[in-house]
Design a protein around this motif. Structure first.
Motif: not given
Length: 494
Positions: A158-170
C-alpha cells in the motif's frame, strides 16, 4: 541550452569508490550460455528421463549465469555507471564534475549512520512508513471464483498510503536531504502525473528549500489537482509545451544553467549515472518491507511480484530486494495504450530499440530514423519514451518478465479494485492490477502474489470520468493533442 547538446556519443568511466574492485570484469554480449563439460547420463535412463534431466540442468545453468551477470553488474556499476551495456554517462564534460560530486556524496550518505538515521526517522514520522502489506480478500475471491475456489492469494503493497499519496516521496525526501547536505539551496524537478512534483514540493517545504517543478501543459490539464497542491506546498510550477519527456528536458536545462546553486532531483530511475542507482536505492525500502512483512504473514517469500513500468522507480523499488531470489518471479507491466499495433502506447521494453536519451543508453520508442516517438497511456505517469537502464538489463538477462495492459484493461482494473476493496489505485498502478486477469489462471492454489499499489487514484478521478463518458458514447472524440507525436532528439541506434 538545447537538449541535443546533452548527449555526446561517449561515456565517462568513473573511478570505483572501492579500490579493491577488479578492473577486469566485462560482458560478452549478446548473452552466451554456460557450457557444461562432462555431462554424463546413465545408459539405463529412458529418453524422457534424459530429456527431463538435461532440461533441469540447463535451467539451473541459466539461472547461475543470470546471477553471475547480476553480481558483475553490481560490482562494476560505480566504476562504469552501467548495468551491463545499459546506462552510462552520455553528457557534456561540464556535467561530469557535478555528477562525480553527486556520486561521491551519495556513497557517503549510504554509509553514514547519521544520514541513515535521519532518513529512517523521517520516513517513519513524516512519510508514515512502513506501509501495510494488505491481503485483498475480495479481489482474491474474485479471481478464484472462476477456478472453483482455487487460485493465488493477492496482496497489495500500500504505497498509496504514504504522505503525498505515492511511492515518490521515498526518493524525493532522501534526495532533498542529500541536496541540502551538499549545500544546494534550490531544487528543480520534472513531473508527469504530478506525484513526484507533490513529493518534491513537500520535501522542500519540510527542509526549507526553494522548489521549482516543471510540467508539460498537457499533463497540467489532466492533473490539475496536483498542480494546485504543489503550489500550496510552496513550489513554483512552470509549464512547458508537451508532456513529461519535455518537462524532463527543460528541468535538465534549468539545472545546467546554475550547477552551483541548484540540484536536479530525479524522480525515476533514468538519466546519467548515478541517478538511476540513487532512485533505486532510495526506493528499495518497498521491497525490504515486503520481504519482512511476507515472513510475518505467511512465513516465506512472495511467489510473484507485480509492478507497473513507466520509467522504472516503483518496479525497481519492489524488485531490487528480491533480484537474487530466483524462486521469486518479477513481472513488470507496461502501458499498451490503445493497442500495440500502432504508436499510441508506452511499451518501451516490448517495442523499443536501444539508443541514448537523457544521458543514458536504454530501450527507447523511436522511428526508423531514430527520432523519438511520443508515448501514450491513460496513466500519465507511464508516458515516457525510455525506461530504466537497469530494467533494460534485467530484460536482456531474462531476470524479469514484462507484459502490457491497455488503457481499457487498466480502467477496468481500477473500477474492480474500487468496487471490491474500497481502494482507488492510481491509473499507473491499475496497469499492474490489470495483469492479474492473465496471471492468476496460471498460478497454483495458494501462491502468494504481491502487487505494488504505487499510488492513489484521487488524481485520476477526472480522467476516469472522461473515459467512462467516452465509453458510454457521450463524448464524440478524444483530445487528439494527447496522442503521441514525433520529436527530434539525439538518439544513438544500436
Amino acid at each position: 541550452m538545447s537538449l541535443q547538446t546533452l548527449s555526446p556519443h561517449h561515456s565517462i568511466s568513473l573511478p570505483s569508490p572501492n579500490p579493491n574492485h577488479s578492473n577486469g570484469l566485462g560482458f560478452d554480449w549478446p548473452l552466451r550460455s554456460v557450457r557444461h563439460e562432462g555431462f554424463k547420463v546413465c545408459s539405463v535412463m529412458s529418453r524422457d528421463t534424459r530429456t527431463q534431466t538435461q532440461t533441469q540442468t540447463q535451467t539451473q545453468a541459466r539461472k547461475t549465469d543470470v546471477l553471475r551477470l547480476i553480481d558483475e553488474a553490481e560490482e562494476s556499476l560505480f566504476r562504469t555507471g552501467k548495468f551491463g551495456r545499459f546506462g552510462g554517462i552520455f553528457v557534456p564534460e561540464t556535467l561530469v564534475t557535478c555528477l562525480k560530486m553527486l556520486l561521491s556524496e551519495f556513497n557517503l550518505c549510504m554509509h553514514d549512520p547519521l544520514f541513515q538515521g535521519e532518513l529512517s526517522a523521517a520516513l517513519r514520522d513524516y512519510v508514515g512508513r512502513e506501509t501495510p502489506l494488505y491481503f485483498a480478500q475480495r479481489l482474491t475471491d474474485h479471481y478464484k471464483s472462476s477456478r472453483g475456489g482455487e487460485g493465488p492469494d493477492i496482496y497489495l503493497k500500500r504505497e498509496d498510503l504514504n504522505h503525498g499519496g505515492a511511492h515518490k516521496i521515498n526518493n524525493a525526501l532522501a534526495q532533498a536531504m542529500l541536496a541540502k547536505r551538499m549545500g544546494r539551496r534550490s531544487v528543480v524537478a520534472a513531473t508527469g502525473a504530478g506525484q513526484h512534483g507533490v513529493a518534491t514540493a513537500a520535501a522542500c517545504a519540510k527542509l526549507a528549500m526553494e522548489c521549482t517543478i516543471i510540467m508539460g501543459n498537457l499533463d497540467m490539464e489532466r492533473q490539475s489537482s496536483n498542480v494546485l497542491l504543489m503550489k500550496h506546498l510552496g513550489a513554483e510550477v512552470k509549464s512547458v509545451p508537451g508532456t513529461f519527456k519535455d518537462a524532463t528536458s527543460e528541468a535538465i536545462r534549468e539545472w545546467v544553467g546554475d550547477l552551483e546553486r541548484k540540484y536536479y532531483l530525479a524522480g525515476t530511475a533514468v538519466g546519467p549515472h548515478p541517478c538511476p542507482a540513487m532512485v533505486r536505492e532510495f526506493q528499495s525500502i518497498i521491497g525490504i518491507e515486503t520481504r519482512r512483512q511476507a515472513m510475518e504473514k505467511w512465513g516465506g517469500k512472495p511467489d510473484v511480484l507485480v509492478a507497473c513500468v513507466g520509467s522504472g522507480s516503483n518496479a525497481l523499488g519492489m524488485f531490487h530486494e528480491f533480484v537474487r531470489d530466483e524462486d521469486v518471479r518479477l513481472i513488470g507491466v507496461e502501458a499498451a495504450g490503445t493497442g500495440m499495433d500502432g504508436e499510441t502506447h508506452s511499451a518501451t521494453l516490448a517495442k523499443g530499440e536501444i539508443g541514448v536519451y537523457h544521458g543514458a543508453m536504454t530501450y527507447l520508442l523511436q522511428d526508423h530514423e531514430g527520432q523519438i516517438i511520443g508515448p501514450h497511456s491513460v496513466g500519465v505517469g507511464l508516458e515516457y519514451p525510455g525506461v530504466s537502464p537497469e530494467l533494460s538489463f534485467m530484460r536482456e538477462i531474462t531476470r524479469a518478465e514484462f507484459h502490457t495492459a491497455t488503457d481499457e484493461e487498466a480502467l477496468d482494473a481500477y473500477a474492480l479494485l474500487c468496487r471490491l476493496e474500497g481502494i482507488c489505485p492510481a491509473l499507473e498502478a491499475a496497469h499492474a492490477l490489470a495483469h492479474l486477469g492473465k496471471l492468476c489462471p496460471t498460478l497454483p492454489d495458494g501462491a502468494k502474489v504481491v502487487v505494488n499499489c504505487s499510488g492513489r487514484g484521487d488524481k485520476d478521478i477526472e480522467t476516469v470520468s472522461k473515459y467512462q463518458q467516452l465509453k458510454n458514447g457521450s463524448v464524440s472524440d478524444r483530445n487528439k493533442s494527447n496522442h503521441p507525436t514525433k520529436t527530434t532528439s539525439n538518439v544513438v541506434n544500436i
